[in-house]
Structure formats: C-alpha cells, structure tokens
Design a protein around this motif. Structure first.
Motif, short mmCIF file in Angstrom:
data_model
loop_
_atom_site.label_atom_id
_atom_site.label_comp_id
_atom_site.label_asym_id
_atom_site.label_seq_id
_atom_site.Cartn_x
_atom_site.Cartn_y
_atom_site.Cartn_z
N ALA A 175 0.81 -1.05 0.10
CA ALA A 175 -0.01 -0.04 0.02
C ALA A 175 0.84 1.12 0.08
O ALA A 175 0.57 2.13 -0.93
N LEU A 176 1.86 1.21 0.93
CA LEU A 176 2.52 2.56 1.18
C LEU A 176 3.62 2.66 -0.18
O LEU A 176 3.77 3.88 -0.69
N HIS A 177 4.08 1.65 -0.67
CA HIS A 177 4.99 1.62 -1.86
C HIS A 177 4.53 2.30 -2.97
O HIS A 177 5.05 3.12 -3.82
N PHE A 178 3.09 1.63 -3.43
CA PHE A 178 2.48 2.17 -4.61
C PHE A 178 1.53 3.39 -4.47
O PHE A 178 1.53 4.27 -4.65
N LEU A 179 0.59 2.91 -3.56
CA LEU A 179 -0.41 3.75 -3.36
C LEU A 179 0.07 4.95 -2.55
O LEU A 179 -0.46 6.32 -2.87
N GLY A 180 0.65 4.69 -1.46
CA GLY A 180 1.23 5.94 -0.73
C GLY A 180 2.13 6.82 -1.27
O GLY A 180 2.04 8.22 -1.50
N THR A 181 3.23 6.55 -2.29
CA THR A 181 3.79 7.41 -3.19
C THR A 181 2.78 8.16 -4.24
O THR A 181 3.11 9.28 -4.20
N ALA A 182 1.93 7.35 -4.84
CA ALA A 182 1.28 8.05 -5.79
C ALA A 182 0.23 9.02 -4.86
O ALA A 182 0.10 10.41 -5.60
N ALA A 183 -0.43 8.81 -3.77
CA ALA A 183 -1.07 9.88 -2.91
C ALA A 183 -0.41 11.07 -2.62
O ALA A 183 -0.87 12.25 -2.65
N PHE A 184 0.90 10.75 -2.13
CA PHE A 184 1.72 11.92 -1.97
C PHE A 184 2.09 12.71 -3.11
O PHE A 184 1.89 14.17 -3.02
#
Length: 158
Positions: free
Chosen positions: A90-99
């Motif tokens: 979640a953080l690697h892909f979605l978190g980076t994209a969201a940020f």
C-alpha cells in the motif's frame, strides 16, 4: 505568417510542474522503461545469491546483521507480518502516488524537486541492481524468512 516557437530546454522541463495528466503519463512511461531495463539484466540467481552472501558476511563482520532477529520478533506478534506485507504494498505504490498527487495539487513549486529526486533515486537503484544484483535473504538457504502474506512468497519482511 507562421511563428516558430523554441522548444523548452531540458532544464525548463525538469524544473517546472506540468499538468497532472502529463506528469502521470511521464511517470507511467518511466516505470515501464524501468521494468524493461530491469528485465534486461544478465544476472543469474546464483550470482545474486553469491552477492547477498558477501553482503551478509560483511554485515556479520561489522555486527550489523539482524535479519533473523527481526523476522523472529515480527512473527511473535500475531498477524504482524501480514499487516506489514500489506502496508508495504500500500505504501510503496498507493502511498507514493497519493503523496505525489497531494504535492502536485497543494505545493506545485516543490513538486519538480520531489519528482526529480524520485526519478534520480530510482535510476541509481536500477543501475546498482544491473551492476550488482542481489537476492532477498529469503532466497538464501539458512537465512530464509517466512512470507509475510501466506500464498505470496515474494512478500517477506526482508
């Protein structure tokens, strides 16, 4: 009479934020290029394992190796490895994209620096991977870790 427009310089392109769709297309294109280049490596699993053995030996010599200790501690807490595996994805892909989306919308003047840093760091990491591939510790006999997500052996805490 037609007017000739100068093409923007590379510096100008790299130092300014662009429309969201342009940024997304650029990042998707660069990720595709990353996957293609990464797949072109001529490393074998044996060579990667040998490199990992060398790194582990150095870490042990420097008293820095703690892989087994971390793995054992994480597995003492029920469901923690599974939660960490899910958080990693979640953080690697979605978190980076969201940020990146948040930064582009709320602080566009900082976006180019973060974007360029992310692209540069990924390029450096890819270069190192191609020159000196390593295997995750879970692929080494004697260092094997249990998967964080059962049924997904590639998602370990290592």
């Amino acid at each position: 009479m037609a007017t000739l427009h100068r093409l923007p310089s590379l510096r100008s392109l790299a130092s300014t934020p662009h429309r969201g769709l342009v940024e997304v297309a650029t990042i998707v294109g660069l990720y595709g290029l990353y996957e293609i280049v990464r797949g072109q490596g001529h490393a074998t699993l044996a060579a990667a394992q040998e490199h990992t053995d060398g790194i582990v030996a150095l870490e042990r010599h420097l008293h820095l190796f703690g892989e087994r200790t971390v793995q054992r501690a994480a597995h003492w807490v029920p469901t923690l490895p599974t939660l960490l595996g899910i958080a990693y994805i979640a953080l690697h892909f979605l978190g980076t994209a969201a940020f990146l989306i948040w930064l582009h919308r709320t602080h566009p003047r900082f976006f180019p620096v973060v974007r360029n840093t992310l692209i540069t760091a990924t390029g450096v990491a890819l270069s190192i991977y191609l020159l000196y591939p390593v295997a995750p510790p879970r692929d080494l006999p004697g260092l094997a870790a249990r998967p964080a997500l059962p049924g997904y052996p590639c998602l370990c805490l290592c």
